[in-house]
Design a protein around this motif. Structure first.
Motif, PDB file in Angstrom:
ATOM      1  N   VAL A 356       0.863  -1.181   0.000  1.00 19.78           N
ATOM      2  CA  VAL A 356       0.000   0.000   0.000  1.00 19.78           C
ATOM      3  C   VAL A 356       0.897   1.227   0.000  1.00 19.78           C
ATOM      4  N   VAL A 357       0.625   2.165  -0.905  1.00 19.46           N
ATOM      5  CA  VAL A 357       1.364   3.424  -0.933  1.00 19.46           C
ATOM      6  C   VAL A 357       0.683   4.410   0.012  1.00 19.46           C
ATOM      7  N   ALA A 358       1.444   4.921   0.970  1.00 20.23           N
ATOM      8  CA  ALA A 358       0.940   5.953   1.876  1.00 20.23           C
ATOM      9  C   ALA A 358       1.442   7.305   1.384  1.00 20.23           C
ATOM     10  N   VAL A 359       0.537   8.141   0.914  1.00 17.89           N
ATOM     11  CA  VAL A 359       0.897   9.479   0.443  1.00 17.89           C
ATOM     12  C   VAL A 359       0.837  10.411   1.651  1.00 17.89           C
ATOM     13  N   ASN A 360       2.007  10.722   2.209  1.00 14.94           N
ATOM     14  CA  ASN A 360       2.079  11.548   3.415  1.00 14.94           C
ATOM     15  C   ASN A 360       1.928  13.011   3.032  1.00 14.94           C
ATOM     16  N   ASP A 369      -1.462  18.317  -6.959  1.00 19.91           N
ATOM     17  CA  ASP A 369      -0.313  17.408  -6.913  1.00 19.91           C
ATOM     18  C   ASP A 369      -0.670  16.104  -6.210  1.00 19.91           C
ATOM     19  N   LEU A 370      -1.402  16.184  -5.110  1.00 23.86           N
ATOM     20  CA  LEU A 370      -1.797  14.978  -4.380  1.00 23.86           C
ATOM     21  C   LEU A 370      -2.670  14.086  -5.254  1.00 23.86           C
ATOM     22  N   ASN A 371      -3.596  14.699  -5.978  1.00 21.98           N
ATOM     23  CA  ASN A 371      -4.485  13.917  -6.854  1.00 21.98           C
ATOM     24  C   ASN A 371      -3.707  13.272  -7.991  1.00 21.98           C
ATOM     25  N   SER A 384      -3.468   2.790  -2.767  1.00 19.34           N
ATOM     26  CA  SER A 384      -2.853   3.938  -2.110  1.00 19.34           C
ATOM     27  C   SER A 384      -3.859   4.594  -1.177  1.00 19.34           C
ATOM     28  N   ALA A 385      -3.338   5.403  -0.265  1.00 20.93           N
ATOM     29  CA  ALA A 385      -4.197   6.133   0.664  1.00 20.93           C
ATOM     30  C   ALA A 385      -3.503   7.429   1.057  1.00 20.93           C
ATOM     31  N   LEU A 386      -4.283   8.500   1.115  1.00 20.81           N
ATOM     32  CA  LEU A 386      -3.768   9.761   1.620  1.00 20.81           C
ATOM     33  C   LEU A 386      -3.621   9.651   3.134  1.00 20.81           C
ATOM     34  N   SER A 387      -2.478  10.062   3.644  1.00 25.24           N
ATOM     35  CA  SER A 387      -2.195   9.920   5.067  1.00 25.24           C
ATOM     36  C   SER A 387      -1.859  11.287   5.646  1.00 25.24           C
TER      37      SER A 387
END
Length: 536
Positions: A356-360, A369-371, A384-387
């Motif tokens: 799982v990619v954790a987007v810190n 940029d996050l999107n 993935s998940a926004l963290s």
């Protein structure tokens, strides 16, 4: 929202521990007793989640914060979870990165104590290491019955502080015997082989065997000399007796945390102690374990060194990344930096770990940029998940926690190391370089080649390897960013960590004793009028 710290007895009860299982050290800390490892009331039941990252910037990408947040998120969704984390080194604390106990609403507490002297483990490790160094020079001074070759003594001294002036020193004990006065140097305590040994030992018997096996140099006839030859083991065991016990503390939200040992992630294997991980797997459903730096370093060393030695197989990996990291790797263009993320994902897939990619999220990150980053993961068919652990704590990591649970339940891991132990030492280095780093080949200096030949003659050819290289690039050149191909990994030197059980291959200009920057964190740290430490 801040949370008051809970008495350590409350944290212990969350793990079903009574007071016979630990010894308190102050109101908020304890040492867990080794009897837990063989207590039938605590069978192994947990899953280990390996937290790694894309190539970091100098300031770090919040991997520790993300691991703490994930632990708190798992607790919030009803799982019994704990984190196993490394003990910070005073070098980075007073250097550039500052403390290493997380931050914001995702810290391990009491953070100031953990970042500084904690329970004395670092001092015990330094004392055990330096006792052996003192015994070596005492042996030379009193006649050198073992016929040690003073020019081939490899055991340095150690200190837990960045101090470039100690990299190379000349010692003078006032004797006239050959070798009594010689050149040596210091390494930072996190780079000490005693640190790696304490981190990898599974029990006291294993610790003793590893300490006995330390090779400190060779005789004039070219035979290895061990710590056991100097009768150092018993005293080193005594100094390490308390330091070998994992430390129980808590996160900002009162989740249990085991903080123990602190081997570097490039010049050693870079993760918390095996003992703490084994205990964690007996006490919790999920053990969140951070590995140093990127997947090319901490994760690779976990799979090839720690997993082999301990038998602990990760159930999944969490790959922490940031807009900052990928923009840096893309030299200002995040999409160009996606190649770095792709290489780390390929590496974890090579290890056969569900990921799982954790987007810190950092405060300055734009939604656009996050999107784009999350969309790239979707295009790769990667979960993935926004963290947001720093600002929201466990609540900011619930989505990540749910996805970690889902992937571990849906996809059984079949972890695979990169090479086999019967491969030659050169082949091991080549496979790591080509399959993990993306190099085309490996070049060994004449010095490295000669040392590898000697290690094989001594019987160490089937040990795993630990490549010591920069964390800022997949290559051995910190300025070569992204996911470079067609380059050559240059092994400039080799050292043996016989007690730890690996061969260190040094690539490029890798310092074992870092130096402080021109403007260090030491300028910001102080004690206020209330006696509280500030600025860490």
């Amino acid at each position: 929202m801040t949370h008051p710290m809970l008495p350590i007895q409350t944290i212990a009860r969350k793990l079903n521990l009574d007071e016979t299982h630990y010894e308190t050290l102050g109101a908020y800390g304890a040492k867990l007793k080794l009897d837990l490892l063989t207590d039938p009331a605590f069978p192994r039941r947990g899953k280990l989640i390996l937290v790694t990252a894309t190539s970091p910037t100098v300031s770090g990408e919040g991997k520790t914060v993300s691991a703490i947040g994930l632990t708190q998120g798992l607790v919030r969704i009803g799982k019994r979870a704990l984190i196993t984390s490394r003990e910070p080194s005073l070098g980075p604390v007073f250097g550039m990165k500052g403390g290493a106990a997380g931050g914001g609403l995702a810290q391990i507490e009491p953070s100031q104590k953990i970042n500084l002297h904690f329970h004395g483990d670092m001092h015990a490790i330094g004392a055990a290491h330096n006792l052996l160094a003192a015994l070596i020079d005492t042996h030379l001074f009193h006649g050198n019955d073992l016929d040690l070759d003073p020019e081939r003594i490899t055991w340095p001294r150690t200190m837990d502080m960045n101090d470039r002036a100690l990299r190379q020193i000349e010692i003078n004990v006032g004797g006239k015997r050959v070798g009594a006065n010689r050149r040596t140097g210091f390494v930072i305590t996190a780079a000490s082989e005693v640190m790696a040994i304490l981190a990898l030992a599974k029990d006291r018997d294993d610790l003793r065997r590893r300490l006995e096996s330390i090779v400190i140099g060779s005789t004039r006839a070219g035979k290895p000399v061990r710590a056991s030859d100097l009768k150092a083991t018993g005293s080193m065991m005594a100094l390490l007796q308390e330091a070998f016990l994992p430390n129980l503390v808590q996160t900002t939200e009162g989740a249990p945390a085991l903080v123990h040992t602190g081997p570097f992630g490039n010049i050693a294997h870079g993760t918390s102690s095996v003992v703490s991980q084994l205990m964690g797997l007996q006490l919790a459903d999920y053990v969140v374990n951070e590995a140093g730096f990127g997947a090319d370093l901490g994760a690779e060393k976990y799979m090839d060194i720690v997993m082999r030695s301990s038998g602990i197989q990760p159930a999944a990996a969490v790959l922490v990344t940031t807009v900052q990291s990928l923009t840096n790797q893309g030299e200002g263009d995040m999409e160009k930096g996606f190649a770095n993320l792709a290489r780390h994902l390929d590496t974890l897939q090579r290890f056969c770990l569900p990921t799982v990619v954790a987007v810190n999220r950092f405060p300055r990150d734009s939604e656009q940029d996050l999107n784009r980053l999350i969309a790239y993961c979707s295009q790769r068919d990667v979960t993935s998940a926004l963290s947001e652990p720093f600002t929201k704590g466990g609540a900011g990591s619930e989505e990540l926690a749910r996805k970690v649970v889902e992937i571990t339940e849906a996809t059984p891991a079949k972890p695979q190391p990169v090479y086999t132990l019967t491969d030659s030492l050169q082949t091991k280095a080549t496979r790591v370089a080509t399959e993990v780093y993306g190099a085309s080949e490996v070049a060994f200096s004449e010095t490295a080649s000669e040392k590898l030949k000697q290690l094989v003659e001594w019987g160490f050819g089937e040990l795993p390897i630990c490549v010591a290289k920069t964390q800022y690039s997949l290559s051995d050149n910190p300025k070569l960013l992204g996911a470079p191909t067609g380059w050559t990994l240059r092994i400039t030197d080799v050292s043996l960590s016989a007690g730890a059980g690996f061969v260190v291959m040094i690539a490029g200009n890798m310092m074992l004793m870092p130096g402080l920057p021109k403007v260090s964190r030491a300028e910001e740290i102080d004690v206020n009028e209330s006696g509280e430490i500030v600025g860490v």
